[in-house]
Design a protein around this motif. Structure first.
Motif, PDB file in Angstrom:
ATOM      1  N   ASP A  24      10.298 -64.362  23.980  1.00 31.93           N
ATOM      2  CA  ASP A  24       8.942 -64.059  24.430  1.00 31.93           C
ATOM      3  C   ASP A  24       8.581 -62.613  24.125  1.00 31.93           C
ATOM      4  O   ASP A  24       7.449 -62.316  23.707  1.00 31.93           O
ATOM      5  CB  ASP A  24       8.810 -64.315  25.937  1.00 31.93           C
ATOM      6  N   ARG A  25       9.548 -61.720  24.348  1.00 28.33           N
ATOM      7  CA  ARG A  25       9.288 -60.285  24.079  1.00 28.33           C
ATOM      8  C   ARG A  25       9.049 -60.062  22.590  1.00 28.33           C
ATOM      9  O   ARG A  25       8.156 -59.301  22.209  1.00 28.33           O
ATOM     10  CB  ARG A  25      10.488 -59.451  24.550  1.00 28.33           C
ATOM     11  N   CYS A  26       9.824 -60.726  21.726  1.00 30.34           N
ATOM     12  CA  CYS A  26       9.651 -60.569  20.280  1.00 30.34           C
ATOM     13  C   CYS A  26       8.284 -61.094  19.830  1.00 30.34           C
ATOM     14  O   CYS A  26       7.597 -60.460  19.033  1.00 30.34           O
ATOM     15  CB  CYS A  26      10.769 -61.299  19.532  1.00 30.34           C
ATOM     16  N   CYS A  27       7.900 -62.254  20.354  1.00 25.60           N
ATOM     17  CA  CYS A  27       6.598 -62.827  19.996  1.00 25.60           C
ATOM     18  C   CYS A  27       5.471 -61.928  20.454  1.00 25.60           C
ATOM     19  O   CYS A  27       4.487 -61.719  19.741  1.00 25.60           O
ATOM     20  CB  CYS A  27       6.459 -64.215  20.610  1.00 25.60           C
ATOM     21  N   SER A  28       5.616 -61.373  21.648  1.00 20.67           N
ATOM     22  CA  SER A  28       4.601 -60.473  22.177  1.00 20.67           C
ATOM     23  C   SER A  28       4.475 -59.221  21.315  1.00 20.67           C
ATOM     24  O   SER A  28       3.359 -58.751  21.044  1.00 20.67           O
ATOM     25  CB  SER A  28       4.958 -60.092  23.619  1.00 20.67           C
ATOM     26  N   ALA A  29       5.618 -58.670  20.872  1.00 21.76           N
ATOM     27  CA  ALA A  29       5.603 -57.480  20.022  1.00 21.76           C
ATOM     28  C   ALA A  29       4.929 -57.774  18.689  1.00 21.76           C
ATOM     29  O   ALA A  29       4.145 -56.966  18.184  1.00 21.76           O
ATOM     30  CB  ALA A  29       7.032 -56.984  19.799  1.00 21.76           C
ATOM     31  N   LYS A  30       5.210 -58.948  18.113  1.00 21.92           N
ATOM     32  CA  LYS A  30       4.591 -59.317  16.848  1.00 21.92           C
ATOM     33  C   LYS A  30       3.078 -59.405  16.976  1.00 21.92           C
ATOM     34  O   LYS A  30       2.333 -58.925  16.129  1.00 21.92           O
ATOM     35  CB  LYS A  30       5.156 -60.649  16.354  1.00 21.92           C
ATOM     36  N   VAL A  31       2.626 -60.025  18.061  1.00 20.77           N
ATOM     37  CA  VAL A  31       1.185 -60.166  18.285  1.00 20.77           C
ATOM     38  C   VAL A  31       0.543 -58.794  18.466  1.00 20.77           C
ATOM     39  O   VAL A  31      -0.526 -58.510  17.904  1.00 20.77           O
ATOM     40  CB  VAL A  31       0.919 -61.052  19.524  1.00 20.77           C
ATOM     41  N   GLU A  32       1.194 -57.925  19.231  1.00 18.47           N
ATOM     42  CA  GLU A  32       0.643 -56.592  19.488  1.00 18.47           C
ATOM     43  C   GLU A  32       0.527 -55.788  18.195  1.00 18.47           C
ATOM     44  O   GLU A  32      -0.512 -55.162  17.931  1.00 18.47           O
ATOM     45  CB  GLU A  32       1.531 -55.848  20.489  1.00 18.47           C
ATOM     46  N   VAL A  33       1.579 -55.799  17.388  1.00 19.82           N
ATOM     47  CA  VAL A  33       1.541 -55.062  16.123  1.00 19.82           C
ATOM     48  C   VAL A  33       0.454 -55.637  15.215  1.00 19.82           C
ATOM     49  O   VAL A  33      -0.312 -54.883  14.596  1.00 19.82           O
ATOM     50  CB  VAL A  33       2.919 -55.108  15.418  1.00 19.82           C
ATOM     51  N   ARG A  34       0.375 -56.951  15.139  1.00 14.64           N
ATOM     52  CA  ARG A  34      -0.629 -57.583  14.288  1.00 14.64           C
ATOM     53  C   ARG A  34      -2.049 -57.207  14.721  1.00 14.64           C
ATOM     54  O   ARG A  34      -2.913 -56.930  13.888  1.00 14.64           O
ATOM     55  CB  ARG A  34      -0.450 -59.097  14.310  1.00 14.64           C
ATOM     56  N   GLN A  35      -2.285 -57.157  16.020  1.00 18.51           N
ATOM     57  CA  GLN A  35      -3.613 -56.822  16.519  1.00 18.51           C
ATOM     58  C   GLN A  35      -3.976 -55.372  16.223  1.00 18.51           C
ATOM     59  O   GLN A  35      -5.112 -55.077  15.824  1.00 18.51           O
ATOM     60  CB  GLN A  35      -3.685 -57.093  18.028  1.00 18.51           C
ATOM     61  N   VAL A  36      -3.021 -54.462  16.407  1.00 18.54           N
ATOM     62  CA  VAL A  36      -3.276 -53.045  16.128  1.00 18.54           C
ATOM     63  C   VAL A  36      -3.584 -52.837  14.654  1.00 18.54           C
ATOM     64  O   VAL A  36      -4.538 -52.129  14.288  1.00 18.54           O
ATOM     65  CB  VAL A  36      -2.069 -52.181  16.558  1.00 18.54           C
ATOM     66  N   VAL A  37      -2.788 -53.459  13.792  1.00 14.49           N
ATOM     67  CA  VAL A  37      -2.993 -53.305  12.354  1.00 14.49           C
ATOM     68  C   VAL A  37      -4.323 -53.920  11.923  1.00 14.49           C
ATOM     69  O   VAL A  37      -5.080 -53.328  11.142  1.00 14.49           O
ATOM     70  CB  VAL A  37      -1.825 -53.938  11.569  1.00 14.49           C
ATOM     71  N   ALA A  38      -4.632 -55.100  12.439  1.00 10.17           N
ATOM     72  CA  ALA A  38      -5.881 -55.771  12.068  1.00 10.17           C
ATOM     73  C   ALA A  38      -7.088 -54.935  12.455  1.00 10.17           C
ATOM     74  O   ALA A  38      -8.055 -54.806  11.681  1.00 10.17           O
ATOM     75  CB  ALA A  38      -5.944 -57.145  12.730  1.00 10.17           C
ATOM     76  N   GLN A  39      -7.055 -54.346  13.652  1.00 11.57           N
ATOM     77  CA  GLN A  39      -8.163 -53.503  14.092  1.00 11.57           C
ATOM     78  C   GLN A  39      -8.300 -52.271  13.202  1.00 11.57           C
ATOM     79  O   GLN A  39      -9.407 -51.874  12.807  1.00 11.57           O
ATOM     80  CB  GLN A  39      -7.949 -53.075  15.547  1.00 11.57           C
ATOM     81  N   CYS A  40      -7.172 -51.672  12.845  1.00  9.44           N
ATOM     82  CA  CYS A  40      -7.185 -50.495  11.972  1.00  9.44           C
ATOM     83  C   CYS A  40      -7.796 -50.835  10.616  1.00  9.44           C
ATOM     84  O   CYS A  40      -8.652 -50.101  10.111  1.00  9.44           O
ATOM     85  CB  CYS A  40      -5.769 -49.957  11.795  1.00  9.44           C
ATOM     86  N   LEU A  41      -7.382 -51.937  10.026  1.00  5.64           N
ATOM     87  CA  LEU A  41      -7.874 -52.302   8.698  1.00  5.64           C
ATOM     88  C   LEU A  41      -9.369 -52.638   8.723  1.00  5.64           C
ATOM     89  O   LEU A  41     -10.087 -52.357   7.765  1.00  5.64           O
ATOM     90  CB  LEU A  41      -7.063 -53.467   8.134  1.00  5.64           C
ATOM     91  N   ARG A  42      -9.831 -53.234   9.828  1.00  2.12           N
ATOM     92  CA  ARG A  42     -11.269 -53.496   9.951  1.00  2.12           C
ATOM     93  C   ARG A  42     -12.062 -52.198   9.963  1.00  2.12           C
ATOM     94  O   ARG A  42     -13.103 -52.078   9.301  1.00  2.12           O
ATOM     95  CB  ARG A  42     -11.549 -54.299  11.230  1.00  2.12           C
ATOM     96  N   VAL A  43     -11.563 -51.228  10.702  1.00  4.83           N
ATOM     97  CA  VAL A  43     -12.252 -49.939  10.784  1.00  4.83           C
ATOM     98  C   VAL A  43     -12.237 -49.238   9.424  1.00  4.83           C
ATOM     99  O   VAL A  43     -13.267 -48.743   8.955  1.00  4.83           O
ATOM    100  CB  VAL A  43     -11.603 -49.045  11.862  1.00  4.83           C
TER     101      VAL A  43
END
Length: 313
Positions: A24-43
């Motif tokens: 669960d912790r690994c899946c949560s970390a993957k989602v968090e990293v993906r969200q941060v990167v996606a937001q950065c690339l949109r900006v």
């Protein structure tokens, strides 16, 4: 309490709960990293506000080599997102925000992403960008950044990282071959695009001499890592601080470069130094033997011939 934990049913339940928590912790970390990167690339792709863009880039810069985040988050960023981030940065070369960045922020953010991440991925993106970018300021920036990549020792970092084979590395044979080809043919690849404007560090004599120094530095680090272990037998893969070291990548690179006709440039630096180091050092003798034994047979003659031609005394 200890008596209960030793019971098979309790132990199995406990282990299952721990495994579930870790997953669960690994899946949560993957989602968090993906969200941060996606937001950065949109900006970066859509915003015209330099302050907003620099803030977005800093939010992702924490995943680079010296960033303040967990090793698991960095590994996920490296595995799934790093190359894409670099590609978006390359595509921003013509944007107004890039040219409005102060020099300090450009070095910290734009340059920093290429010089503080996995060097194999950065090299592939830079060489692809040189071949596909039209003449102009953007190409000049990429060429300048590749020069910094070479001068700051990133090729040496690449070689050393390839000597440490971790369980998490999942390279395909095709990717490994691509990296070897780009490293061994960098002068040709850049000259095909830049022609008479090719910078001196990309020219064969200077580049392959520098590459030889990086190979030596990698072998020196390998020997330092092996000090204290038995030198009676140094296998192709040998344990160093819980990991496995391999000279396979360096041996393939040496063979490929010599086969392409650059053995004199590489071995002119390599041979005299290896001769001196192996004269009375048993560990250097065995590491050097393993290096040569691991060179693919089809390239062995080119390597041995170049080494012999450059031995003195």
């Amino acid at each position: 309490m200890q008596r209960h934990l030793q019971e098979p049913g309790v132990t199995a339940t406990f282990n299952s709960e721990v495994s579930s928590w870790v997953m669960d912790r690994c899946c949560s970390a993957k989602v968090e990293v993906r969200q941060v990167v996606a937001q950065c690339l949109r900006v970066v792709s859509n915003s015209r506000d330099s302050a907003e863009i620099t803030g977005a880039l800093r939010s992702v810069a924490c995943y680079l080599e010296d960033g303040h985040t967990s090793a698991s988050d960095k590994a996920e960023f490296t595995r799934a997102h790093y190359t894409r981030v670099l590609q978006v940065l390359v595509s921003s070369l013509s944007s107004d925000w890039f040219h409005s960045l102060p020099d300090r922020e450009r070095r910290e953010l734009w340059d920093g992403f290429f010089l503080r991440g996995p060097p194999d991925q950065a090299l592939l993106v830079l060489l692809e960008a040189i071949s596909s970018t039209s003449d102009g300021t953007g190409l000049d920036w990429i060429v300048s950044l590749l020069e910094k990549f070479l001068s700051t020792g990133r090729v040496g970092v690449l070689l050393r990282s390839r000597c440490v084979e971790t369980n998490g590395r999942s390279d395909s044979a095709q990717l490994r071959e691509t990296i070897l080809t780009r490293l061994s043919a960098l002068p040709d690849l850049t000259a095909n695009r830049l022609r008479t404007h090719t910078p001196a560090p990309f020219l064969p004599q200077q580049y392959y001499t520098h590459l030889a120094r990086d190979i030596l530095s990698t072998l020196e680090d390998t020997c330092r890592a092996l000090r204290g272990l038995s030198v009676c037998a140094v296998p192709l893969f040998y344990p160093v601080a819980g990991q496995d070291c391999s000279l396979g990548f360096v041996a393939q690179l040496l063979g490929k470069v010599c086969m392409q006709g650059h053995g004199e440039s590489v071995c002119g630096t390599l041979a005299p130094r290896l001769s001196a180091l192996t004269h009375s050092d048993v560990l250097w003798q065995r590491v050097s033997c393993k290096l040569l034994e691991t060179v693919p047979e089809r390239w062995m003659e080119s390597v041995i011939t170049a080494l012999i031609h450059n031995l003195h005394g």
